[in-house]
Design a protein around this motif. Structure first.
Motif, PDB file in Angstrom:
ATOM      1  N   ASP A 155      14.637 -39.836  31.643  1.00 15.95           N
ATOM      2  CA  ASP A 155      15.400 -38.666  31.202  1.00 15.95           C
ATOM      3  C   ASP A 155      14.577 -37.809  30.255  1.00 15.95           C
ATOM      4  O   ASP A 155      14.293 -38.220  29.147  1.00 15.95           O
ATOM      5  CB  ASP A 155      16.694 -39.093  30.483  1.00 15.95           C
ATOM      6  N   ARG A 156      14.224 -36.641  30.739  1.00 14.19           N
ATOM      7  CA  ARG A 156      13.433 -35.746  29.885  1.00 14.19           C
ATOM      8  C   ARG A 156      14.351 -34.876  29.035  1.00 14.19           C
ATOM      9  O   ARG A 156      15.452 -34.540  29.448  1.00 14.19           O
ATOM     10  CB  ARG A 156      12.570 -34.833  30.764  1.00 14.19           C
ATOM     11  N   ILE A 157      13.869 -34.491  27.845  1.00 12.29           N
ATOM     12  CA  ILE A 157      14.616 -33.521  27.043  1.00 12.29           C
ATOM     13  C   ILE A 157      13.779 -32.267  26.897  1.00 12.29           C
ATOM     14  O   ILE A 157      12.552 -32.301  26.995  1.00 12.29           O
ATOM     15  CB  ILE A 157      14.996 -34.074  25.636  1.00 12.29           C
ATOM     16  N   GLY A 158      14.448 -31.150  26.650  1.00 13.49           N
ATOM     17  CA  GLY A 158      13.736 -29.883  26.471  1.00 13.49           C
ATOM     18  C   GLY A 158      13.075 -29.835  25.095  1.00 13.49           C
ATOM     19  O   GLY A 158      13.478 -30.549  24.166  1.00 13.49           O
ATOM     20  N   PHE A 159      12.053 -28.980  24.998  1.00 17.60           N
ATOM     21  CA  PHE A 159      11.354 -28.824  23.718  1.00 17.60           C
ATOM     22  C   PHE A 159      12.305 -28.349  22.616  1.00 17.60           C
ATOM     23  O   PHE A 159      12.228 -28.756  21.465  1.00 17.60           O
ATOM     24  CB  PHE A 159      10.197 -27.838  23.887  1.00 17.60           C
ATOM     25  N   GLU A 160      13.234 -27.465  23.031  1.00 15.19           N
ATOM     26  CA  GLU A 160      14.187 -26.961  22.036  1.00 15.19           C
ATOM     27  C   GLU A 160      15.069 -28.067  21.478  1.00 15.19           C
ATOM     28  O   GLU A 160      15.387 -28.091  20.297  1.00 15.19           O
ATOM     29  CB  GLU A 160      15.058 -25.863  22.655  1.00 15.19           C
ATOM     30  N   GLU A 161      15.428 -28.994  22.366  1.00 11.98           N
ATOM     31  CA  GLU A 161      16.228 -30.137  21.902  1.00 11.98           C
ATOM     32  C   GLU A 161      15.454 -30.951  20.877  1.00 11.98           C
ATOM     33  O   GLU A 161      15.970 -31.372  19.852  1.00 11.98           O
ATOM     34  CB  GLU A 161      16.591 -31.045  23.089  1.00 11.98           C
ATOM     35  N   PHE A 162      14.170 -31.179  21.217  1.00  9.31           N
ATOM     36  CA  PHE A 162      13.323 -31.926  20.280  1.00  9.31           C
ATOM     37  C   PHE A 162      13.230 -31.201  18.938  1.00  9.31           C
ATOM     38  O   PHE A 162      13.300 -31.797  17.869  1.00  9.31           O
ATOM     39  CB  PHE A 162      11.917 -32.118  20.861  1.00  9.31           C
ATOM     40  N   GLN A 163      13.126 -29.875  19.040  1.00 12.03           N
ATOM     41  CA  GLN A 163      12.967 -29.097  17.808  1.00 12.03           C
ATOM     42  C   GLN A 163      14.178 -29.141  16.908  1.00 12.03           C
ATOM     43  O   GLN A 163      14.089 -28.824  15.727  1.00 12.03           O
ATOM     44  CB  GLN A 163      12.643 -27.650  18.151  1.00 12.03           C
ATOM     45  N   GLU A 164      15.320 -29.525  17.487  1.00 13.84           N
ATOM     46  CA  GLU A 164      16.511 -29.632  16.641  1.00 13.84           C
ATOM     47  C   GLU A 164      16.383 -30.753  15.619  1.00 13.84           C
ATOM     48  O   GLU A 164      17.067 -30.778  14.610  1.00 13.84           O
ATOM     49  CB  GLU A 164      17.749 -29.862  17.512  1.00 13.84           C
ATOM     50  N   LEU A 165      15.513 -31.703  15.924  1.00 15.69           N
ATOM     51  CA  LEU A 165      15.265 -32.772  14.962  1.00 15.69           C
ATOM     52  C   LEU A 165      14.418 -32.234  13.818  1.00 15.69           C
ATOM     53  O   LEU A 165      13.346 -31.694  14.050  1.00 15.69           O
ATOM     54  CB  LEU A 165      14.482 -33.919  15.623  1.00 15.69           C
ATOM     55  N   ASP A 166      14.898 -32.378  12.588  1.00 18.11           N
ATOM     56  CA  ASP A 166      14.086 -31.955  11.444  1.00 18.11           C
ATOM     57  C   ASP A 166      13.387 -33.193  10.874  1.00 18.11           C
ATOM     58  O   ASP A 166      13.943 -33.925  10.062  1.00 18.11           O
ATOM     59  CB  ASP A 166      14.976 -31.282  10.397  1.00 18.11           C
ATOM     60  N   LEU A 167      12.164 -33.429  11.369  1.00 12.38           N
ATOM     61  CA  LEU A 167      11.392 -34.594  10.919  1.00 12.38           C
ATOM     62  C   LEU A 167      10.477 -34.175   9.779  1.00 12.38           C
ATOM     63  O   LEU A 167       9.774 -33.176   9.892  1.00 12.38           O
ATOM     64  CB  LEU A 167      10.550 -35.157  12.073  1.00 12.38           C
ATOM     65  N   ARG A 168      10.477 -34.948   8.715  1.00  7.34           N
ATOM     66  CA  ARG A 168       9.681 -34.565   7.551  1.00  7.34           C
ATOM     67  C   ARG A 168       8.859 -35.731   7.028  1.00  7.34           C
ATOM     68  O   ARG A 168       9.280 -36.891   7.097  1.00  7.34           O
ATOM     69  CB  ARG A 168      10.596 -34.117   6.395  1.00  7.34           C
ATOM     70  N   VAL A 169       7.715 -35.388   6.453  1.00  2.00           N
ATOM     71  CA  VAL A 169       6.895 -36.378   5.749  1.00  2.00           C
ATOM     72  C   VAL A 169       7.505 -36.613   4.366  1.00  2.00           C
ATOM     73  O   VAL A 169       7.859 -35.663   3.666  1.00  2.00           O
ATOM     74  CB  VAL A 169       5.449 -35.864   5.583  1.00  2.00           C
ATOM     75  N   GLY A 170       7.656 -37.872   4.018  1.00  2.57           N
ATOM     76  CA  GLY A 170       8.212 -38.197   2.710  1.00  2.57           C
ATOM     77  C   GLY A 170       7.462 -39.336   2.058  1.00  2.57           C
ATOM     78  O   GLY A 170       6.563 -39.929   2.667  1.00  2.57           O
ATOM     79  N   GLU A 171       7.818 -39.611   0.818  1.00  2.00           N
ATOM     80  CA  GLU A 171       7.220 -40.762   0.143  1.00  2.00           C
ATOM     81  C   GLU A 171       8.333 -41.511  -0.570  1.00  2.00           C
ATOM     82  O   GLU A 171       9.146 -40.911  -1.271  1.00  2.00           O
ATOM     83  CB  GLU A 171       6.178 -40.304  -0.872  1.00  2.00           C
ATOM     84  N   ILE A 172       8.376 -42.830  -0.343  1.00  2.00           N
ATOM     85  CA  ILE A 172       9.379 -43.646  -1.019  1.00  2.00           C
ATOM     86  C   ILE A 172       9.019 -43.700  -2.496  1.00  2.00           C
ATOM     87  O   ILE A 172       7.907 -44.090  -2.850  1.00  2.00           O
ATOM     88  CB  ILE A 172       9.428 -45.067  -0.422  1.00  2.00           C
TER      89      ILE A 172
END
Ligand SMILES: [Zn+2]
Length: 700
Positions: free
Chosen positions: A596-613
């Motif tokens: 099952d493929r997802i569109g790039f726009e769908e992926f972009q809805e994820l807000d992935l961020r670099v963080g530090e514990i």
């Protein structure tokens, strides 16, 4: 030696004694950024303010040329340490005056003046019986047959387990490490594992000076952090201090071939040597270094708070035994951050001194910000937004606005200073500003010195608003003349009292007032002396900083940090080429990749961020759950994650992770979870980044 305890507090400034104001010596090994400038601007403001009060003052400093930071860097760059350090020294010598940090003498620790005084003081310590020899373990490279002092060696901190340098746990607990303390030592030069060998070193018997230092701390003035921290060290018991190193670079210990003096012996002596060089240049009639350092000088050290110990324990102990005057005050500044985070030279996360000037900003704007944004011992944050606000509200809106409208009104309607006497109200208000200024000096507060003028200008604006001289013209010209005469006097007082903080624009204003000579040479009395009759058309002293400019500057900083991170990433890539390939585990049980493929726009809805514990605590009653605090640059997030059984919870802080920042909030075991930490597989192998992507960077 007997210690003289005098409980009487010292006379307030100005005194008849010569004052010495010094700034912590910059290590001659790298570019200056605006965080470094905080103590130099602070020292410069303080010394100018003392002179404005009529105090005889020498403002001195110099470059710190010795020590292992410089020796190691010179080896890395394959250049002689003296040539390496001199190059930086010359840069600093050029940079400070560009910020109007105007030292009466700026020397360096490797010159003859410092060598002579250092030997004199060390010999006195020997004569007085305060130096002894002791065998200690030092790190040694057995292949290169080389001793590894301080930064020549790295390994594991014995206190916190962090990776540490030989003399300081700078990535972990921050402790000073004595020779021999670091675990698993490795040479930073050759990479060879080091061993420990017995060597004979010289020690300074500081432990015997506890009583003297106790009294000294009672007498010491300045910021309270400079007294409170050493009090604690005294209570914990003083250790004798190793004052030699196995090193080629530095001053040889007198009579020893293989040992040089520890850098912290000769560095502060440069304060004395630099004062002596000043006297050599101007003559003892104008300023006598011996009177200052051997008799009754008022010595004020302006430093960063990371070197309090050196200035309130080791340094006064040396001065005391060698028969020199002890410091009167230590002003220790807090740290500086940039947009809420530390400056990072290696990540290019800084506003460089040269860059600030290249952007065309007047040095006075930064001086004002650094001197007045928070108390001296508080940590201060710099951001271009805050900088804009302080400049626009206070320098442009309050000081510049008042001065400009007053002088323009005087020029247009009275062709200069109106013929009238200054009103009692305004004379009293200027007197109050002078008192505030003097109180700032005696409180060791450069902020109070600066705000005394801004408050006076604020009063000026209120006064002119209240009296409405524009409505008096033609109705009651005498009353209008009175108001404007008052305003010109306030403008003159602004020029005089703002000189320590804003020397360049104060001099400009002095010129606009058609005054003779330089505002740098007058004392605070001049604030109440009559201004000249003729005043030309004024120019605006300060220029507003537009919002677009701030955006532009922020973008520049961000893209530079990203570039540096990408460069570091490339470096990491080549290093890992040599590494052993990771055992990927048993791959046969892995599920097939989804069809099952997802569109790039769908992926972009994820807000992935670099963080530090930054913090991790187990949640009571939950076997697996840990409550994490994760710094994602823009904010700190509380996230609950199932890591407890798989990770050592205490070791989690400092780990860089990737989080889903826009996941719906959830509540687990009564604890809110705001986001999700990404991890692989049953072992919860945490996802991380391998470069230096700044916290909050979007993962795409
Ligand atoms: Zn540590």
């Amino acid at each position: 030696m007997s210690s003289e305890h005098t409980d009487e507090s010292r006379e307030a400034f100005p005194t008849d004694a010569p004052a010495v104001v010094t700034c912590g010596l910059p290590y001659a090994n790298g570019d200056l950024h605006i965080g470094h400038l905080r103590t130099y601007v602070g020292g410069d403001v303080y010394s100018r303010a003392l002179e404005s009060l009529g105090q005889r003052t020498a403002f001195v400093c110099g470059s710190d040329m010795h020590g292992t930071p410089i020796a190691v860097q010179a080896i890395e760059e394959d250049i002689d340490p003296e040539a390496f350090a001199l190059e930086w020294h010359e840069q600093y010598e050029e940079t400070f005056p560009k910020f109007d940090v105007d030292f009466d003498n700026y020397g360096h620790t490797h010159d003859d003046a410092n060598r002579e005084l250092t030997y004199e003081i060390v010999e006195r310590l020997e004569e007085e019986g305060y130096v002894y020899e002791k065998d200690i373990k030092v790190a040694w490279d057995p292949v290169d047959e080389q001793p590894l002092p301080d930064r020549y060696v790295e390994g594991t901190c014995p206190y916190c387990g962090a990776h540490a340098r030989g003399d300081e746990c700078d990535e972990g607990c921050g402790r000073h490490l004595e020779p021999g303390e670091i675990e698993d030592p490795v040479s930073t030069i050759s990479g060879n594992p080091a061993e420990y060998r017995d060597r004979t070193h010289k020690f300074f018997r500081v432990s015997e000076l506890a009583d003297y230092l106790d009294g000294f701390l009672d007498r010491l003035e300045g910021t309270s952090n400079a007294r409170n921290q050493p009090r604690q060290w005294l209570e914990d018991g003083l250790q004798d201090w190793c004052i030699t190193r196995d090193l080629d670079w530095g001053f040889d210990y007198p009579g020893e071939e293989d040992l040089v003096l520890y850098v912290w012996v000769d560095a502060p002596i440069e304060y004395v040597a630099s004062t002596k060089q000043y006297t050599d240049r101007v003559g003892a009639d104008e300023y006598d270094w011996e009177e200052a350092w051997r008799e009754d000088g008022d010595i004020v050290h302006v430093i960063g708070r990371d070197i309090i110990q050196h200035h309130t324990i080791f340094w006064p102990a040396m001065l005391h035994v060698a028969g020199f005057q002890e410091p009167r005050a230590v002003m220790a500044s807090g740290f500086m951050t940039l947009d809420g985070k530390g400056f990072s030279t290696s990540r290019d996360r800084a506003v460089w001194a040269r860059e600030y000037l290249d952007e065309g900003f007047h040095p006075d704007l930064l001086r004002y910000y650094l001197a007045t944004n928070g108390g001296f011992q508080q940590d201060v944050d710099f951001s271009w937004e805050k900088f804009r606000d302080r400049v626009n509200n206070e320098l442009v809106g309050t000081v510049g606005n008042f001065v400009y409208r007053s002088l323009l009104f005087a020029h247009r309607n009275f062709e200069g200073t109106p013929e009238a006497e200054v009103s009692e109200e305004v004379e009293a208000r200027i007197g109050e500003a002078i008192d505030d200024f003097r109180a700032g000096v005696n409180d060791y507060s450069v902020r109070e010195v600066g705000t005394a003028t801004v408050e006076l200008a604020r009063f000026g604006n209120e006064y002119i608003q209240r009296e409405e001289p524009w409505n008096l013209l033609g109705e009651d010209d005498e009353a209008a003349a009175q108001v404007i005469r008052d305003c010109v006097q306030i403008a003159k007082a602004v020029a005089v009292l703002f000189e320590p903080v804003a020397p360049g624009t104060s001099e400009e204003l002095w010129g606009q007032l058609n005054e003779d000579g330089s505002v740098h040479d007058v004392t605070t009395d001049a604030a109440l002396a009559a201004p000249p009759r003729d005043i030309g058309a004024p120019d605006e002293l300060y220029e507003k900083i537009e919002d677009e400019r701030v955006e532009e500057l922020n973008e520049k900083l961000e893209s530079r940090v990203a570039e540096a991170a990408a460069a570091a990433d490339d470096g990491a890539g080549t290093e890992t080429d040599d590494a052993e390939p990771d055992d990927g585990g048993d791959v046969t049980d892995l599920p097939p990749v989804s069809e099952d493929r997802i569109g790039f726009e769908e992926f972009q809805e994820l807000d992935l961020r670099v963080g530090e514990i930054v913090d991790a605590v187990g949640i009571e009653g939950a076997d697996e759950l840990v409550k994490l605090t994760v710094d994602i640059g823009v904010e700190e997030r509380q996230i609950v994650a199932g890591l407890k059984q798989l990770h050592d919870v205490e070791s989690l802080p400092g780990t860089r992770v990737v989080i889903v920042a826009n996941l719906e909030k959830a509540e687990l075991f009564g604890v809110e979870s705001n986001g999700m930490v990404l991890a692989a597989g049953e072992d919860a192998d945490l996802l991380t980044t391998h470069g230096d992507a700044p916290l909050g960077t979007k993962v795409r």
